[in-house]
Scaffold this active site. Sequence first.
Site, PDB file in Angstrom:
ATOM      1  N   ASN A 160       0.802  -1.216   0.000  1.00 23.81           N
ATOM      2  CA  ASN A 160       0.000   0.000   0.000  1.00 23.81           C
ATOM      3  C   ASN A 160       0.838   1.271   0.000  1.00 23.81           C
ATOM      4  O   ASN A 160       0.334   2.348  -0.325  1.00 23.81           O
ATOM      5  CB  ASN A 160      -0.925   0.015   1.220  1.00 23.81           C
ATOM      6  N   CYS A 334      -2.676   4.836   7.700  1.00 29.25           N
ATOM      7  CA  CYS A 334      -2.934   4.091   8.941  1.00 29.25           C
ATOM      8  C   CYS A 334      -1.772   4.186   9.922  1.00 29.25           C
ATOM      9  O   CYS A 334      -1.884   3.756  11.059  1.00 29.25           O
ATOM     10  CB  CYS A 334      -3.233   2.630   8.637  1.00 29.25           C
TER      11      CYS A 334
END
Length: 416
Positions: A160, A334
């Site tokens: 990611n 995140c």
Amino acid sequence: MTPPASGARKRIYMDHAAACPVDERALAAMMPFFGEKFGNPSSLHTSGREPKKAVEGARERVAKLLNAKRKEEIIFTSNGTEANNIGIKGVAMRLKGDGKHIVTSSIEHISVLNIMKFLEKNGFEVTYVPPTVDGFVDLKKLEESLREDTVLATVMYANNEIGTLQPIDDIGKLLEERDILFHVDAVAAAGKVPIDVQRSKVDLLSISSNDMYGPKGAGALYVKDGTRIEAVSQGGGQERGLRSGSEDVPAIVGFGAAAEIAGNEMAAESERLMRLRDKLIDGVLARVNDSFLNGHRRNRLPNNANFRFRFVEGEAMLLNLDIAGISVSSSSPCTSKSLLPSHVLLACDIPTEEAQSAVQFTLGRENTEAEIDLVLEVLPGIVRKLRAMSPFSQANIEEMRSTAGHREEEHHHGSE
């Protein structure tokens, strides 16, 4: 969206790994289920039948996107993180009598790494396979890490942060030969590159709605028929008992619509994004000295360009680009609350000071070539400004060395 004020330049959004806008077609599909079609799909009466039909239609669309054999192999969740938890913990708890060893990579999403920490505290042993400098999971080291008591391996489809696509088919074949279950976190990849769970020999796979222009608050876990998995939460038995609780029908319907749109438009959109991505990569590397691409040059997500810049701090880059009207990320959203450098870049043997300089551009459907041109016009000046301010820039280091040399020379003359 509110149009920009007269004379104001439209903001350039290049942080689609953090969030995508909801596709208007997905939003339109959702709207009736906030109002007149509000029924609970678990209800047996007429008001529940249409929501139930809509949920099952969405399940079929998501299954088609992944080439699942049956729509019942799709379990709806609230997001990709929950799907990871249900899949990994569910298998680990169900198979702990057969073995307590799990294999993963050291560049997984933080949600997976934190699940590993939880399992380690609960009696499991975890082996973390390191990547190559380009971010590929080393297949030979993964094979060497497998043991007789290995019950599960989990490897992400695409990273990611740096965008590198993993050799999922090769890993799946290897694990199938060893009779080891295979979980894949495909949140970053779904809707951007073709995924075929049957070809890749995947047993469990996690995806998220918002990463493919669906609403936030919806995700899914693919569970291959026959895969034994234990529920990690208990309730009324919805979603085959693996994710109990009243279904969020509007979000699920929007997710299904987004999955169908992605499947239909992926090939053309990915080709367009790759052209923009490559123009951005080539332009940055040509115009900014001491700049480097993170991840593999070609075998990467079509919309991902992650750079590091020597003598610059990534957060300062992000803030200056934001002032210029360009939204990007300095790390995974995140982990952005952490002041530590990216664990992915450190695992790829990138020096800490360079890992702290990383800036991630993730392109989307609304981005244009003109916006790439504007970024390439603005970015070099920002880098020059920040390097001039940095005490660790090459010029300032040389100046400090020169000044220190003069002082030492003066001290030497003064002592004669």
